[in-house]
Design an enzyme around this catalytic site. Sequence first.
Site, PDB file in Angstrom:
ATOM      1  N   HIS A  75     -27.986 -30.239 -64.194  1.00  0.00           N
ATOM      2  CA  HIS A  75     -27.658 -31.653 -64.377  1.00  0.00           C
ATOM      3  C   HIS A  75     -28.205 -32.432 -63.189  1.00  0.00           C
ATOM      4  O   HIS A  75     -27.828 -32.174 -62.050  1.00  0.00           O
ATOM      5  CB  HIS A  75     -26.131 -31.848 -64.435  1.00  0.00           C
ATOM      6  N   TYR A 204     -17.345 -39.116 -66.523  1.00  0.00           N
ATOM      7  CA  TYR A 204     -15.970 -39.363 -66.063  1.00  0.00           C
ATOM      8  C   TYR A 204     -15.632 -40.804 -66.436  1.00  0.00           C
ATOM      9  O   TYR A 204     -16.279 -41.733 -65.932  1.00  0.00           O
ATOM     10  CB  TYR A 204     -15.857 -39.206 -64.539  1.00  0.00           C
ATOM     11  N   PRO A 296      -9.074 -31.003 -60.878  1.00  0.00           N
ATOM     12  CA  PRO A 296     -10.400 -30.614 -61.381  1.00  0.00           C
ATOM     13  C   PRO A 296     -11.442 -31.741 -61.401  1.00  0.00           C
ATOM     14  O   PRO A 296     -12.628 -31.462 -61.586  1.00  0.00           O
ATOM     15  CB  PRO A 296     -10.128 -30.093 -62.791  1.00  0.00           C
ATOM     16  N   LYS A 300     -14.505 -28.839 -58.211  1.00  0.00           N
ATOM     17  CA  LYS A 300     -14.654 -28.136 -56.933  1.00  0.00           C
ATOM     18  C   LYS A 300     -13.965 -26.767 -56.849  1.00  0.00           C
ATOM     19  O   LYS A 300     -14.324 -25.943 -56.000  1.00  0.00           O
ATOM     20  CB  LYS A 300     -14.102 -29.011 -55.790  1.00  0.00           C
ATOM     21  N   TYR A 387     -20.705 -34.351 -54.785  1.00  0.00           N
ATOM     22  CA  TYR A 387     -20.697 -33.706 -56.101  1.00  0.00           C
ATOM     23  C   TYR A 387     -21.548 -32.433 -56.087  1.00  0.00           C
ATOM     24  O   TYR A 387     -21.167 -31.419 -56.665  1.00  0.00           O
ATOM     25  CB  TYR A 387     -21.186 -34.680 -57.185  1.00  0.00           C
TER      26      TYR A 387
HETATM   27  P1  RFL Z   1      -8.073 -17.004 -60.495  1.00  0.00           P
HETATM   28  O1  RFL Z   1      -9.219 -17.344 -61.404  1.00  0.00           O
HETATM   29  O2  RFL Z   1      -6.746 -17.558 -60.808  1.00  0.00           O
HETATM   30  O3  RFL Z   1      -8.006 -15.407 -60.445  1.00  0.00           O
HETATM   31  C1  RFL Z   1      -6.927 -14.728 -59.835  1.00  0.00           C
HETATM   32  C2  RFL Z   1      -6.792 -13.344 -60.446  1.00  0.00           C
HETATM   33  O4  RFL Z   1      -5.710 -12.657 -59.822  1.00  0.00           O
HETATM   34  C3  RFL Z   1      -4.917 -12.015 -60.821  1.00  0.00           C
HETATM   35  N1  RFL Z   1      -3.553 -11.816 -60.316  1.00  0.00           N
HETATM   36  C4  RFL Z   1      -3.103 -10.638 -59.846  1.00  0.00           C
HETATM   37  N2  RFL Z   1      -3.687  -9.452 -59.710  1.00  0.00           N
HETATM   38  C5  RFL Z   1      -2.940  -8.438 -59.178  1.00  0.00           C
HETATM   39  N3  RFL Z   1      -1.636  -8.579 -58.830  1.00  0.00           N
HETATM   40  C6  RFL Z   1      -1.013  -9.769 -58.960  1.00  0.00           C
HETATM   41  N4  RFL Z   1       0.276  -9.905 -58.606  1.00  0.00           N
HETATM   42  C7  RFL Z   1      -1.743 -10.864 -59.472  1.00  0.00           C
HETATM   43  N5  RFL Z   1      -1.451 -12.172 -59.736  1.00  0.00           N
HETATM   44  C8  RFL Z   1      -2.547 -12.715 -60.240  1.00  0.00           C
HETATM   45  C9  RFL Z   1      -5.005 -12.947 -62.008  1.00  0.00           C
HETATM   46  O5  RFL Z   1      -4.690 -12.307 -63.235  1.00  0.00           O
HETATM   47  C10 RFL Z   1      -6.459 -13.402 -61.928  1.00  0.00           C
HETATM   48  O6  RFL Z   1      -7.307 -12.534 -62.646  1.00  0.00           O
HETATM   49  O7  RFL Z   1      -8.397 -17.396 -58.975  1.00  0.00           O
HETATM   50  P2  RFL Z   1      -9.797 -17.381 -58.187  1.00  0.00           P
HETATM   51  O8  RFL Z   1     -10.519 -16.085 -58.395  1.00  0.00           O
HETATM   52  O9  RFL Z   1      -9.482 -17.803 -56.818  1.00  0.00           O
HETATM   53  O10 RFL Z   1     -10.704 -18.496 -58.916  1.00  0.00           O
HETATM   54  C11 RFL Z   1     -10.374 -19.861 -58.854  1.00  0.00           C
HETATM   55  C12 RFL Z   1     -10.845 -20.608 -60.113  1.00  0.00           C
HETATM   56  O11 RFL Z   1     -10.391 -19.911 -61.243  1.00  0.00           O
HETATM   57  C13 RFL Z   1     -10.354 -22.071 -60.144  1.00  0.00           C
HETATM   58  O12 RFL Z   1     -10.461 -22.663 -58.876  1.00  0.00           O
HETATM   59  C14 RFL Z   1     -11.153 -22.951 -61.143  1.00  0.00           C
HETATM   60  O13 RFL Z   1     -10.980 -22.515 -62.456  1.00  0.00           O
HETATM   61  C15 RFL Z   1     -10.735 -24.426 -61.033  1.00  0.00           C
HETATM   62  N6  RFL Z   1     -11.381 -25.317 -62.016  1.00  0.00           N
HETATM   63  C16 RFL Z   1     -12.673 -25.774 -61.818  1.00  0.00           C
HETATM   64  N7  RFL Z   1     -13.378 -25.392 -60.731  1.00  0.00           N
HETATM   65  C17 RFL Z   1     -14.669 -25.797 -60.569  1.00  0.00           C
HETATM   66  O14 RFL Z   1     -15.289 -25.437 -59.560  1.00  0.00           O
HETATM   67  N8  RFL Z   1     -15.324 -26.570 -61.498  1.00  0.00           N
HETATM   68  C18 RFL Z   1     -14.692 -26.998 -62.620  1.00  0.00           C
HETATM   69  O15 RFL Z   1     -15.335 -27.623 -63.452  1.00  0.00           O
HETATM   70  C19 RFL Z   1     -13.311 -26.636 -62.801  1.00  0.00           C
HETATM   71  N9  RFL Z   1     -12.635 -27.026 -63.884  1.00  0.00           N
HETATM   72  C20 RFL Z   1     -10.699 -25.704 -63.163  1.00  0.00           C
HETATM   73  C21 RFL Z   1     -11.362 -26.591 -64.086  1.00  0.00           C
HETATM   74  C22 RFL Z   1      -9.412 -25.255 -63.443  1.00  0.00           C
HETATM   75  C23 RFL Z   1      -8.760 -25.666 -64.591  1.00  0.00           C
HETATM   76  N10 RFL Z   1      -7.447 -25.155 -64.834  1.00  0.00           N
HETATM   77  C24 RFL Z   1      -7.073 -24.535 -66.027  1.00  0.00           C
HETATM   78  C25 RFL Z   1      -6.537 -25.022 -63.724  1.00  0.00           C
HETATM   79  C26 RFL Z   1     -10.732 -27.012 -65.234  1.00  0.00           C
HETATM   80  C27 RFL Z   1      -9.426 -26.581 -65.488  1.00  0.00           C
HETATM   81  C28 RFL Z   1      -8.766 -27.131 -66.725  1.00  0.00           C
HETATM   82  C1  PHB Z   2     -15.698 -28.537 -67.247  1.00  0.00           C
HETATM   83  O1  PHB Z   2     -16.840 -28.450 -67.740  1.00  0.00           O
HETATM   84  O2  PHB Z   2     -14.763 -27.844 -67.648  1.00  0.00           O
HETATM   85  C2  PHB Z   2     -15.456 -29.516 -66.150  1.00  0.00           C
HETATM   86  C3  PHB Z   2     -16.501 -30.333 -65.715  1.00  0.00           C
HETATM   87  C4  PHB Z   2     -16.269 -31.237 -64.676  1.00  0.00           C
HETATM   88  C5  PHB Z   2     -15.012 -31.303 -64.101  1.00  0.00           C
HETATM   89  C6  PHB Z   2     -13.984 -30.482 -64.539  1.00  0.00           C
HETATM   90  C7  PHB Z   2     -14.205 -29.587 -65.574  1.00  0.00           C
HETATM   91  O3  PHB Z   2     -14.783 -32.186 -63.100  1.00  0.00           O
END
Ligand code: RFL
Ligand code: PHB
Length: 392
Positions: A75, A204, A296, A300, A387
């Site tokens: 992008h 956004y 989100p 980041k 960004y």
């Molecule tokens: P995770 O992905 O939560 O993984 C943690 C793992 O640990 C396991 N676990 C355990 N294992 C052993 N013993 C225990 N007691 C345990 N407890 C938990 C879990 O099952 C899991 O497998 O953390 P990690 O690896 O630090 O990764 C972080 C990311 O997942 C998170 O920051 C992102 O998803 C955030 N996020 C976004 N980040 C971006 O950079 N760009 C985005 O566009 C973006 N969009 C988002 C997002 C997060 C969202 N939600 C659902 C919170 C959009 C959404 C909607």
């Molecule tokens: C996504 O593609 O899920 C997404 C993109 C941008 C954001 C958050 C989530 O800021």
Amino acid sequence: MTQQTTQIVIIGAGPSGLALGAKLNKLGIDNIILEKQTKEYVLARIRAGILEQTTVDFLSDIDASDRLKEEGIPHHGVQLAYDNQLMQIGLGENTGGKVVTAYGQTEVTKDLCDIREKSGRSVIYQAEDVSLHDFDTDAPYVTYRTDGTNHQIYCQIIAGCDGFHGVSRASVPKAALNIFEKTYPFGWLGVLSDVPPVSAEVVYANTPRGFALCSMRSWSRSRYYIQCTPDDHIDNWSDDRFWDELRRRLPDALGEAMETGPSIEKSIAPIRSFISEPMRFGRLLLAGDAAHIVPPTGAKGLNLAFSDIFYLSEAVKAFFDKKDEAALDQYSQKALKRVWKAQRFSWYLTNLTHRFSDDPFDQRVKEAELDYIRHSVAGRQMIAENYVGMPF
Ligand code: RFL
Ligand code: PHB
């Protein structure tokens, strides 16, 4: 009871844990990953979608970028929508050529799982009752259970990569944690659907009906979000109601062009900022969502997980190569500096694009800010620079 010894036990097989495992394998540092869930569960989670250039480079360094290079969609800009119009913030032109890449977290996790499998080192899935012991000494160990059998792993370092609700941060005495927190008065309702994305760049939108976001996973799969109340429930949102509401929050031209279809996933995420300091407690190092959560807006969270792992792997390399304990402290300092910058930007973009209240003063300030960005190169550069992501 079985007993084992390794250099680093990694708790959690999300993006942070799997990326750390891959980097340690490259550095020749022995490691074991313990994951609470099944592999199928881990691979089915749908979350982030936008990768910074630094993340793409890091994934390339750990040999996890072959598919990303083929299928990721660069992008070159990001769109802000308000007042029935779109404003493009050029990323390349404002950052000396940097871009972000649309590639789902689900795919990143799959790629990281594949390289883990190829490395011959396993992930222990369905590890129950994972407990961290003696990390305030130089002989920590971890216990867990699988299929009714107890296990014990002796190690030198424990990496807590187990997300916001994991056991690692919860094992640290409360008095040792310095917590900074902000909850926002809304959630995000997200829908995934096999329809072509309405825009080639992330949109956004700040509208009187609330925030909306248009993103993608591929040219045939869209990811859309709308701001909802924090206590809302997906049962209140039929697909028709979601599409209707999203359309009303987009500039007319986009709303009319948007294709709709059945949702293949629908969920509501709470929106919060959270940082726990420091990220090191003796021989326990926290990384990713275990240490911090960003709203989100700004995409980041996943990217911060990878910058943490970059700093963490440098620190443990210095620790094992030179017995340099100070490197472990520097991990916390270096990682937190970048975390706070990303936290600031996510907070800023959340404020700019969401409706918090009906206070007309607040709304006028946001409109003035959007107008400022439209007419200021410096304003657009600030957004673009953040960004695409700060350098590691
Ligand atoms: P995770 O992905 O939560 O993984 C943690 C793992 O640990 C396991 N676990 C355990 N294992 C052993 N013993 C225990 N007691 C345990 N407890 C938990 C879990 O099952 C899991 O497998 O953390 P990690 O690896 O630090 O990764 C972080 C990311 O997942 C998170 O920051 C992102 O998803 C955030 N996020 C976004 N980040 C971006 O950079 N760009 C985005 O566009 C973006 N969009 C988002 C997002 C997060 C969202 N939600 C659902 C919170 C959009 C959404 C909607
Ligand atoms: C996504 O593609 O899920 C997404 C993109 C941008 C954001 C958050 C989530 O800021």
